[in-house]
Scaffold this active site. Structure first.
Site, mmCIF file in Angstrom:
data_model
loop_
_atom_site.group_PDB
_atom_site.id
_atom_site.type_symbol
_atom_site.label_atom_id
_atom_site.label_comp_id
_atom_site.label_asym_id
_atom_site.label_seq_id
_atom_site.Cartn_x
_atom_site.Cartn_y
_atom_site.Cartn_z
ATOM 1 N N LEU A 81 1.233 3.701 2.185
ATOM 2 C CA LEU A 81 1.974 3.981 3.416
ATOM 3 C C LEU A 81 3.092 2.962 3.619
ATOM 4 C CD1 LEU A 81 2.349 5.686 5.953
ATOM 5 C CD2 LEU A 81 0.632 4.250 7.103
ATOM 6 N N TYR A 94 -17.446 1.794 5.562
ATOM 7 C CA TYR A 94 -15.990 1.839 5.735
ATOM 8 C C TYR A 94 -15.636 2.367 7.129
ATOM 9 C CZ TYR A 94 -11.268 3.765 5.490
ATOM 10 O OH TYR A 94 -9.960 4.093 5.774
ATOM 11 N N THR A 105 -8.778 6.111 10.770
ATOM 12 C CA THR A 105 -9.263 7.124 9.827
ATOM 13 C C THR A 105 -10.166 8.180 10.453
ATOM 14 O OG1 THR A 105 -10.644 7.381 7.834
ATOM 15 C CG2 THR A 105 -11.177 5.542 9.263
ATOM 16 N N TYR A 152 -8.789 -2.316 4.075
ATOM 17 C CA TYR A 152 -9.645 -2.228 2.895
ATOM 18 C C TYR A 152 -10.144 -0.793 2.843
ATOM 19 C CZ TYR A 152 -13.183 -3.255 -0.598
ATOM 20 O OH TYR A 152 -13.926 -3.262 -1.752
ATOM 21 N N THR A 153 -9.744 -0.041 1.818
ATOM 22 C CA THR A 153 -9.983 1.406 1.823
ATOM 23 C C THR A 153 -10.913 1.897 0.714
ATOM 24 O OG1 THR A 153 -7.987 1.761 0.498
ATOM 25 C CG2 THR A 153 -7.746 1.888 2.899
ATOM 26 N N TRP A 200 -7.390 11.977 4.930
ATOM 27 C CA TRP A 200 -7.160 12.208 3.497
ATOM 28 C C TRP A 200 -5.724 11.849 3.095
ATOM 29 C CZ3 TRP A 200 -9.946 17.342 1.679
ATOM 30 C CH2 TRP A 200 -11.285 17.311 2.101
ATOM 31 N N LYS A 244 -13.793 0.363 10.288
ATOM 32 C CA LYS A 244 -12.561 0.855 10.923
ATOM 33 C C LYS A 244 -12.770 1.088 12.419
ATOM 34 C CE LYS A 244 -9.096 1.895 9.184
ATOM 35 N NZ LYS A 244 -7.837 1.131 8.987
ATOM 36 N N GLY A 269 0.824 -1.202 0.000
ATOM 37 C CA GLY A 269 0.000 0.000 0.000
ATOM 38 C C GLY A 269 0.861 1.254 0.000
#
Length: 268
Positions: free
Chosen positions: A19, A134, A110, A70-71, A159, A138, A17
């Site tokens: 990050l 989502y 998030t 999972y974004t 973001w 989270k 990913g």
């Protein structure tokens, strides 16, 4: 007591990913006394409880940075089960493995755990109220960590984007600006775009400083803007402002509800 000569060992999940790749670029080769192990979903699926526990027992880590998530907000709304399997159940198994092996967990969460109705920035102690699947998945992951573990950092960010890696708003705007005459971007949401480089440095600070004040933290780049403002900034810094026309397009509808303002207060 850990031998000071021994390197601090760190497992990074979700290595492919944006990050995970940023952390790898910045710190994979370092003289900081840190030894990183990067694992992608193919090698380390956090939804496989038995495999996770076996891996942790066979490989001793001081820290686990969980970048696996999972974004896809839109798909999560349509098929919540996928998001909950990774963002909630997977995080539960990870927390249990960390607990059993005395590994400190640094988990990335998030701003979408909040509903976006608050006028001021959200603090870590504000009560979450997610408005999409989502965000709900989270939040449940956060709750599992808090129930299972004592030694954890939950870092909520806002973001998130990388200029180099992954599919994100920054890279999408750049790509579209080179192909399209007009870009329609909403100005109806407020947040703080956060560069993965800065989040990576913050995470490293938690490890290097051996922080033990565990709990929930907020990290963002702190500059409040709309998606339209952010798009304008991206075009300016890449000298594309004169190549494409930026238009405020608020007719853009999404399947998932989005928080109107998800600005995070980063200093407690």
């Amino acid at each position: 007591m850990k031998d000071e000569q021994q390197p601090t060992t760190i497992l990074v999940t979700g290595a492919n990913g944006q990050l995970g790749q940023t952390i790898s670029e910045l710190y994979a080769k370092n003289n900081l006394g840190l030894e990183f192990t990067f694992v992608s979903k193919e090698k380390f699926d956090i939804t496989n409880e038995d495999a996770i526990l076996t891996y942790f027992r066979n490989n001793k880590f001081d820290y686990c940075i969980n970048c696996a998530a999972y974004t896809n907000v839109e798909q999560a709304e349509k098929i919540p089960k996928i998001a909950f399997k990774v963002n909630a159940e997977g995080v539960k198994w990870l927390a249990k493995a960390c607990k059993q092996t005395n590994t400190i967990l640094i988990h990335i969460s998030t701003d979408y755990v909040f509903d976006g109705e608050k006028k001021e920035p959200y603090t870590p102690s504000d009560v979450p109220n997610p408005i999409n699947e989502y965000g709900k998945s989270k939040l449940l992951g956060e709750q599992y960590i808090q129930e299972i573990m004592d030694n954890y950092f939950i870092v909520r960010t806002s973001w998130l984007y990388s200029k180099k890696y992954g599919k994100n708003f920054y890279r999408t705007i750049l790509e579209k600006a080179k192909k399209e005459d007009e870009l329609f971007v909403t100005d109806e949401q407020l947040g703080c775009p956060t560069d993965t480089v800065n989040l990576s440095k913050y995470i490293l600070g938690l490890i290097k400083e051996k922080k033990t004040n565990f709990g929930i933290y907020h990290f963002s780049d702190e500059k409040v803007m709309t998606w339209y403002d952010f798009a304008e900034q991206i075009l300016l810094e890449n000298h594309l402002k004169n190549m494409t026309k930026l238009v405020k397009g608020n007719n853009y509808s999404t399947f998932a509800k989005r928080p109107k303002s998800s600005v995070l207060k980063t200093h407690n």
